[in-house]
Design a protein around this motif. Sequence first.
Motif, PDB file in Angstrom:
ATOM      1  N   LYS A 101       0.856  -1.178   0.000  1.00 35.73           N
ATOM      2  CA  LYS A 101       0.000   0.000   0.000  1.00 35.73           C
ATOM      3  C   LYS A 101       0.892   1.227   0.000  1.00 35.73           C
ATOM      4  CE  LYS A 101      -3.563   2.800   1.138  1.00 35.73           C
ATOM      5  NZ  LYS A 101      -2.899   4.058   1.392  1.00 35.73           N
ATOM      6  N   VAL A 102       0.871   1.957  -1.114  1.00 34.75           N
ATOM      7  CA  VAL A 102       1.655   3.178  -1.268  1.00 34.75           C
ATOM      8  C   VAL A 102       1.035   4.262  -0.380  1.00 34.75           C
ATOM      9  CG1 VAL A 102       2.432   4.919  -2.924  1.00 34.75           C
ATOM     10  CG2 VAL A 102       2.252   2.516  -3.634  1.00 34.75           C
ATOM     11  N   PRO A 103       1.851   5.082   0.300  1.00 36.02           N
ATOM     12  CA  PRO A 103       1.284   6.135   1.147  1.00 36.02           C
ATOM     13  C   PRO A 103       0.382   7.087   0.359  1.00 36.02           C
ATOM     14  CG  PRO A 103       3.648   5.934   1.528  1.00 36.02           C
ATOM     15  CD  PRO A 103       3.323   5.081   0.334  1.00 36.02           C
ATOM     16  N   ASP A 104      -0.695   7.507   1.018  1.00 33.88           N
ATOM     17  CA  ASP A 104      -1.590   8.516   0.443  1.00 33.88           C
ATOM     18  C   ASP A 104      -0.914   9.880   0.481  1.00 33.88           C
ATOM     19  OD1 ASP A 104      -4.112   7.149  -0.116  1.00 33.88           O
ATOM     20  OD2 ASP A 104      -4.267   6.881   2.060  1.00 33.88           O
ATOM     21  N   GLU A 105      -1.313  10.773  -0.428  1.00 33.72           N
ATOM     22  CA  GLU A 105      -0.864  12.158  -0.351  1.00 33.72           C
ATOM     23  C   GLU A 105      -1.318  12.721   0.987  1.00 33.72           C
ATOM     24  OE1 GLU A 105      -1.480  16.425  -2.660  1.00 33.72           O
ATOM     25  OE2 GLU A 105      -2.110  14.570  -3.629  1.00 33.72           O
ATOM     26  N   GLY A 106      -0.409  13.369   1.705  1.00 34.42           N
ATOM     27  CA  GLY A 106      -0.726  13.936   3.012  1.00 34.42           C
ATOM     28  C   GLY A 106      -0.508  12.991   4.174  1.00 34.42           C
ATOM     29  N   GLU A 107      -0.250  11.711   3.902  1.00 35.00           N
ATOM     30  CA  GLU A 107       0.026  10.751   4.973  1.00 35.00           C
ATOM     31  C   GLU A 107       1.362  11.092   5.619  1.00 35.00           C
ATOM     32  OE1 GLU A 107       0.690   5.958   5.238  1.00 35.00           O
ATOM     33  OE2 GLU A 107      -0.863   6.696   3.875  1.00 35.00           O
ATOM     34  N   ILE A 108       1.414  11.006   6.947  1.00 34.53           N
ATOM     35  CA  ILE A 108       2.624  11.383   7.683  1.00 34.53           C
ATOM     36  C   ILE A 108       3.324  10.143   8.222  1.00 34.53           C
ATOM     37  CG2 ILE A 108       3.550  12.684   9.644  1.00 34.53           C
ATOM     38  CD1 ILE A 108       1.131  14.545   9.409  1.00 34.53           C
ATOM     39  N   LEU A 109       4.643  10.107   8.041  1.00 36.28           N
ATOM     40  CA  LEU A 109       5.493   9.088   8.654  1.00 36.28           C
ATOM     41  C   LEU A 109       6.264   9.785   9.771  1.00 36.28           C
ATOM     42  CD1 LEU A 109       6.812   6.266   8.743  1.00 36.28           C
ATOM     43  CD2 LEU A 109       8.483   7.115   7.085  1.00 36.28           C
ATOM     44  N   TYR A 110       6.114   9.278  10.994  1.00 33.51           N
ATOM     45  CA  TYR A 110       6.793   9.840  12.157  1.00 33.51           C
ATOM     46  C   TYR A 110       8.063   9.044  12.389  1.00 33.51           C
ATOM     47  CZ  TYR A 110       2.320  12.124  12.802  1.00 33.51           C
ATOM     48  OH  TYR A 110       1.185  12.871  12.605  1.00 33.51           O
ATOM     49  N   SER A 111       9.194   9.711  12.254  1.00 36.49           N
ATOM     50  CA  SER A 111      10.462   8.996  12.262  1.00 36.49           C
ATOM     51  C   SER A 111      11.501   9.745  13.078  1.00 36.49           C
ATOM     52  CB  SER A 111      10.938   8.799  10.811  1.00 36.49           C
ATOM     53  OG  SER A 111      12.056   7.947  10.760  1.00 36.49           O
ATOM     54  N   THR A 112      12.722   9.313  12.931  1.00 40.46           N
ATOM     55  CA  THR A 112      13.876   9.926  13.564  1.00 40.46           C
ATOM     56  C   THR A 112      15.027   9.854  12.567  1.00 40.46           C
ATOM     57  OG1 THR A 112      15.277   9.922  15.532  1.00 40.46           O
ATOM     58  CG2 THR A 112      14.687   7.778  14.621  1.00 40.46           C
ATOM     59  N   TYR A 113      16.062  10.621  12.802  1.00 41.12           N
ATOM     60  CA  TYR A 113      17.270  10.517  11.986  1.00 41.12           C
ATOM     61  C   TYR A 113      18.441  11.086  12.758  1.00 41.12           C
ATOM     62  CZ  TYR A 113      17.156  15.516  10.629  1.00 41.12           C
ATOM     63  OH  TYR A 113      17.174  16.888  10.614  1.00 41.12           O
ATOM     64  N   GLN A 114      19.619  10.701  12.330  1.00 39.09           N
ATOM     65  CA  GLN A 114      20.839  11.215  12.939  1.00 39.09           C
ATOM     66  C   GLN A 114      21.799  11.632  11.840  1.00 39.09           C
ATOM     67  OE1 GLN A 114      22.105   7.911  15.429  1.00 39.09           O
ATOM     68  NE2 GLN A 114      21.280   8.933  17.236  1.00 39.09           N
ATOM     69  N   VAL A 115      22.529  12.699  12.118  1.00 38.94           N
ATOM     70  CA  VAL A 115      23.552  13.178  11.199  1.00 38.94           C
ATOM     71  C   VAL A 115      24.900  12.892  11.839  1.00 38.94           C
ATOM     72  CG1 VAL A 115      24.527  15.197  10.045  1.00 38.94           C
ATOM     73  CG2 VAL A 115      22.042  14.983  10.307  1.00 38.94           C
ATOM     74  N   LYS A 116      25.741  12.198  11.107  1.00 38.62           N
ATOM     75  CA  LYS A 116      27.087  11.918  11.592  1.00 38.62           C
ATOM     76  C   LYS A 116      28.005  12.975  10.996  1.00 38.62           C
ATOM     77  CE  LYS A 116      30.252   8.128  12.456  1.00 38.62           C
ATOM     78  NZ  LYS A 116      30.493   6.693  12.258  1.00 38.62           N
ATOM     79  N   ALA A 117      28.572  13.801  11.863  1.00 32.58           N
ATOM     80  CA  ALA A 117      29.384  14.939  11.439  1.00 32.58           C
ATOM     81  C   ALA A 117      30.789  14.480  11.067  1.00 32.58           C
ATOM     82  CB  ALA A 117      29.435  15.993  12.539  1.00 32.58           C
ATOM     83  N   LYS A 118      30.924  14.019   9.846  1.00 31.05           N
ATOM     84  CA  LYS A 118      32.226  13.630   9.312  1.00 31.05           C
ATOM     85  C   LYS A 118      32.174  13.886   7.810  1.00 31.05           C
ATOM     86  CE  LYS A 118      32.773   9.159   8.042  1.00 31.05           C
ATOM     87  NZ  LYS A 118      33.279   7.824   8.192  1.00 31.05           N
ATOM     88  N   GLU A 119      33.265  13.724   7.128  1.00 31.74           N
ATOM     89  CA  GLU A 119      33.279  13.913   5.674  1.00 31.74           C
ATOM     90  C   GLU A 119      33.454  12.574   5.002  1.00 31.74           C
ATOM     91  OE1 GLU A 119      32.536  16.635   3.986  1.00 31.74           O
ATOM     92  OE2 GLU A 119      32.261  17.706   5.864  1.00 31.74           O
ATOM     93  N   PRO A 120      32.601  12.165   4.082  1.00 34.08           N
ATOM     94  CA  PRO A 120      31.396  12.896   3.713  1.00 34.08           C
ATOM     95  C   PRO A 120      30.334  12.782   4.810  1.00 34.08           C
ATOM     96  CG  PRO A 120      31.453  10.807   2.541  1.00 34.08           C
ATOM     97  CD  PRO A 120      32.744  10.908   3.320  1.00 34.08           C
ATOM     98  N   LEU A 121      29.499  13.800   4.878  1.00 36.08           N
ATOM     99  CA  LEU A 121      28.410  13.833   5.839  1.00 36.08           C
ATOM    100  C   LEU A 121      27.542  12.595   5.667  1.00 36.08           C
ATOM    101  CD1 LEU A 121      27.332  15.900   7.956  1.00 36.08           C
ATOM    102  CD2 LEU A 121      25.742  16.661   6.192  1.00 36.08           C
ATOM    103  N   GLN A 122      27.094  12.006   6.781  1.00 34.91           N
ATOM    104  CA  GLN A 122      26.260  10.805   6.732  1.00 34.91           C
ATOM    105  C   GLN A 122      24.946  11.053   7.456  1.00 34.91           C
ATOM    106  OE1 GLN A 122      28.736   7.788   8.546  1.00 34.91           O
ATOM    107  NE2 GLN A 122      29.596   7.206   6.560  1.00 34.91           N
ATOM    108  N   ILE A 123      23.870  10.523   6.879  1.00 37.84           N
ATOM    109  CA  ILE A 123      22.553  10.590   7.510  1.00 37.84           C
ATOM    110  C   ILE A 123      22.050   9.165   7.706  1.00 37.84           C
ATOM    111  CG2 ILE A 123      20.144  11.291   7.246  1.00 37.84           C
ATOM    112  CD1 ILE A 123      21.095  13.732   5.745  1.00 37.84           C
TER     113      ILE A 123
END
Length: 185
Positions: A128-150
């Motif tokens: 089931k493909v997400p509907d327009e306007g559907e929200i995914l509640y998530s998290t993310y982290q940025v690793k501060a190095k070169e190259p930048l990683q997410i």
Amino acid sequence: MLKLALLLTQVLFAAPQTKNINGDYVKACHLMEDDSLITNLSIQDTRWTFSHVAYEDDKCTKAYLVYELQYKVKAVDRFIDMTTVQATYTSLTDGVTEALNMINWCGFSDWKTGTARTVNGLVCDEYKVPDEGEILYSTYQVKAKEPLQIFMGTASSDLDGKTPQSRYQLTERFPFEKHATYQAE
């Protein structure tokens, strides 16, 4: 020792707002269920686009299909609310296009090679493909190095990301790495 560990954690995983993360990222060839994929992530302020390119082989040399998701993103610290704007599939070969038409993929029998087809809210091969306007509640982290990683959030057994209370808490093991940008001197 504990203070040193805490300091290193703060330096390695910077809060997303501390660094401009706009740009293009890639997650190298990886396996997701039965598919070999290379996933690209384009971030432009609050517009995030994930392009999952599927390959016929496990070395990711022969692409056949692209699934793209565009989101409008609201980020606070490491929490991210991703509102679906558009989801598309694009067939990359005539053989795949013919197969998609034969099986009435996503309810369509008029696929064209190289032409993106909007599929918001549809069921495509039991997904089931997400509907327009559907929200995914998530998290993310940025690793501060070169190259930048997410490192993007991922579902766990009891956290599916469908509500703020069931927000993803874990992050994926493999990061998106920022593409190097070259400037003429």
